[in-house]
Motif scaffolding. Structure first.
Motif, PDB file in Angstrom:
ATOM      1  N   ASN A 278      -9.206  25.285  18.835  1.00 21.05           N
ATOM      2  CA  ASN A 278      -9.346  24.187  17.875  1.00 21.05           C
ATOM      3  C   ASN A 278      -8.103  23.958  17.033  1.00 21.05           C
ATOM      4  O   ASN A 278      -8.095  23.095  16.152  1.00 21.05           O
ATOM      5  CB  ASN A 278     -10.569  24.406  16.986  1.00 21.05           C
ATOM      6  N   LYS A 279      -7.038  24.716  17.282  1.00 17.10           N
ATOM      7  CA  LYS A 279      -5.769  24.442  16.616  1.00 17.10           C
ATOM      8  C   LYS A 279      -4.952  23.398  17.371  1.00 17.10           C
ATOM      9  O   LYS A 279      -3.908  22.951  16.887  1.00 17.10           O
ATOM     10  CB  LYS A 279      -4.964  25.739  16.480  1.00 17.10           C
ATOM     11  N   VAL A 280      -5.428  23.045  18.546  1.00 18.06           N
ATOM     12  CA  VAL A 280      -4.733  22.061  19.386  1.00 18.06           C
ATOM     13  C   VAL A 280      -5.443  20.720  19.292  1.00 18.06           C
ATOM     14  O   VAL A 280      -6.666  20.640  19.485  1.00 18.06           O
ATOM     15  CB  VAL A 280      -4.697  22.510  20.861  1.00 18.06           C
ATOM     16  N   GLY A 281      -4.701  19.673  18.977  1.00 18.76           N
ATOM     17  CA  GLY A 281      -5.248  18.322  18.998  1.00 18.76           C
ATOM     18  C   GLY A 281      -5.198  17.787  20.419  1.00 18.76           C
ATOM     19  O   GLY A 281      -4.133  17.690  21.014  1.00 18.76           O
ATOM     20  N   LYS A 282      -6.364  17.475  20.985  1.00 16.46           N
ATOM     21  CA  LYS A 282      -6.424  17.010  22.370  1.00 16.46           C
ATOM     22  C   LYS A 282      -6.417  15.493  22.412  1.00 16.46           C
ATOM     23  O   LYS A 282      -7.375  14.860  21.973  1.00 16.46           O
ATOM     24  CB  LYS A 282      -7.662  17.545  23.087  1.00 16.46           C
ATOM     25  N   CYS A 283      -5.357  14.916  22.910  1.00 18.75           N
ATOM     26  CA  CYS A 283      -5.266  13.448  22.993  1.00 18.75           C
ATOM     27  C   CYS A 283      -5.754  13.017  24.361  1.00 18.75           C
ATOM     28  O   CYS A 283      -5.023  13.055  25.352  1.00 18.75           O
ATOM     29  CB  CYS A 283      -3.833  12.988  22.757  1.00 18.75           C
ATOM     30  N   TYR A 284      -6.999  12.608  24.414  1.00 16.90           N
ATOM     31  CA  TYR A 284      -7.670  12.257  25.668  1.00 16.90           C
ATOM     32  C   TYR A 284      -7.506  10.765  25.938  1.00 16.90           C
ATOM     33  O   TYR A 284      -7.990   9.933  25.173  1.00 16.90           O
ATOM     34  CB  TYR A 284      -9.157  12.612  25.563  1.00 16.90           C
ATOM     35  N   ILE A 285      -6.819  10.411  27.028  1.00 18.16           N
ATOM     36  CA  ILE A 285      -6.517   8.997  27.295  1.00 18.16           C
ATOM     37  C   ILE A 285      -7.031   8.524  28.650  1.00 18.16           C
ATOM     38  O   ILE A 285      -6.818   7.360  29.031  1.00 18.16           O
ATOM     39  CB  ILE A 285      -4.994   8.736  27.227  1.00 18.16           C
TER      40      ILE A 285
END
Length: 490
Positions: A278-285
């Protein structure tokens, strides 16, 4: 006067016919000899015209042999004349056109089907993941530094998992030349299109696509590298990850896509995001790009996305971190003409060469100045977006940030808030970087395939607050790329 008999008349006719036939044959032979000799003379004359000799091959994407420099040593050893022979054959005038004609003839052989030449590796089964175990839409720390009102707005936008593209983007600003062929979802009754697999590339009509092979061990390594860096930089910089799907899962029509064997990219991307903490921002495109699949968001002759595809991803990322994306209309549109890319140079498919892409780039409004470290390790001034209209037709993707350089920097003179971002990328990131210029005072870029330092050192040296991994999905299953990434993320 003596009248000739029937037999005598027929005999004279036969002799006349035979003489005429002999005359025609001799004339035809003379014409053949003249044509043959003329071709030799003309070919020899053309071959001796030095100005007509090409210096590079567009179809082979390489610099051709150069006329050798004379030395007594090479003269006596015979290497000098061998080099002349190589130069003479390698730089024959019209070489590329002759290659294209030859390949066109070869492509006319037989019936084209979904046949495979070369090996497409069978991928691992992709584990199912429980989407409730992590949150793709509101990532830890993504909006924590915003004012309450801004946070609420960001959360409302992010609540749509598909990140719909309401980014002050005016679709009317896209000209007809920017629109790709239409792609329709199918109900399972539409027939798949016939195509040909050339190694790991699938060619159908005037478009080509990369096969994707999911390898769980490499995908796990990728996720672990991102996790480890997020842990290392915790409290210093927020780490985000954007995994870009390739065109085979986005713009290839469903019927044809379902008829070939290629790992499911959406499932693979979700699996890798599920392995990240949860320290990683997941940019789902993925879903966002599927929504825009009827637009010109991927090249047909090259494995990269277009400027428009990269713009949509930029908008999703800006929305995720609580910033307002710059309108596409605020950028200067640059039409650089025809482009044929990596799919053509790797397959030589004449259907691709005969139907080139239209290469369009967008120049940032605030600045078009950047610096990058060249091959001599010297910091060089350059353009963020370069007009490559007159460049080699296969090299135009280098319009973005000067191509693949180990280290690049951009400073926006209109922003003085100290904001900074580090982009860790392979070539897919090149088209997205120009847009980031409008939202950060400083943009740092490293191509992890060539950079020799570490991310941690850069973050500490320049007090960088945001770090973005951007990789196409194929790179996440490529061992050499994972090794390169591990080296810079130590």
């Amino acid at each position: 006067m003596k009248l000739l008999g029937k037999n005598e008349v027929e005999g004279r006719i036969d002799k006349t016919t035979a003489k005429y036939r002999e005359y025609v044959i001799k004339k035809a032979a003379i014409v053949k000899i003249v044509v043959f000799l003329s071709m030799i003379v003309i070919g020899a004359a053309v071959s001796l015209m030095i100005p007509l000799r090409p210096t590079e091959s567009i179809t082979e994407r390489r610099t051709l042999s150069k006329f050798p420099t004379f030395t007594f040593e090479s003269f006596w050893s015979g290497e000098y004349f061998t080099a002349i022979d190589t130069w003479f054959s390698d730089t024959f005038p019209g070489r590329d056109n002759l290659i294209v004609c030859s390949e066109a003839l070869e492509n006319m052989y037989g019936i084209q089907t979904n046949s495979i030449h070369g090996e497409v590796i069978v991928g691992d089964d992709i584990p199912d993941v429980d989407l409730t175990e992590y949150d793709l839409t509101i990532n830890a720390g993504a909006v924590e530094d915003l004012e309450d009102s801004e946070t609420e707005t960001a959360r409302e936008i992010l609540s749509d998992q598909t990140y719909i593209s309401d980014y002050s983007y005016d679709s009317a600003s896209i000209s007809a030349s920017d629109v790709g062929m239409e792609v329709e979802d199918t109900d399972g009754t539409t027939a798949a299109k016939a195509g040909e697999s050339l190694g790991s590339i699938f060619v159908v009509e005037d478009s080509a696509y990369n096969y994707y092979t999911f390898l769980q061990s490499e995908s796990d390594r990728y996720a672990n590298i991102v996790n480890n860096l997020a842990n290392t930089l915790d409290g210093k910089a927020k780490v985000y990850d954007m995994i870009v799907p390739t065109s085979i899962d986005i713009t290839l029509d469903d019927a044809t896509r379902n008829s070939i064997s290629s790992s499911n990219q959406k499932k693979a991307i979700l699996y890798m995001f599920s392995k990240m903490n949860n320290k990683v921002g997941k940019c789902y495109i993925y879903d966002l790009l599927r929504e825009h699949r009827n637009e010109y968001i991927y090249f047909r002759t090259d494995h990269h996305w277009t400027s428009l595809g990269a713009y949509y991803a930029y908008g999703a990322f800006m929305t995720q971190i609580g910033k307002s994306p710059a309108s596409l209309d605020s950028f200067t549109r640059l039409d650089c003409g025809n482009f044929v890319g990596s799919f053509y140079t790797q397959t030589r498919a004449t259907s691709l060469y005969g139907s080139p892409d239209n290469f369009v780039a967008y120049v940032p409004p605030s600045t078009n100045k950047m610096q990058f470290v060249n091959s001599d390790n010297v910091l060089t001034n350059y353009n963020i977006v370069t007009d490559v209209t007159g460049w080699n037709i296969t090299s135009k993707y280098s319009a973005f940030i000067g191509g693949d350089n180990s280290y690049s920097t951009i400073t926006n003179p209109n922003i003085n808030d100290g904001s900074s971002i580090l982009v860790i990328k392979e070539s897919f990131g090149n088209a997205l970087v120009p847009y980031l210029t409008e939202n950060f005072q400083n943009v740092y870029v490293i191509d992890y395939r060539y950079y020799q330092g570490t991310v941690s050192e850069l973050v500490d040296q320049y007090n960088i607050g945001t770090v973005l991994f951007i990789n196409n999905v194929t790179a996440t299953s490529t061992s050499a790329r994972i090794n390169d990434l591990a080296n810079v993320c130590q």
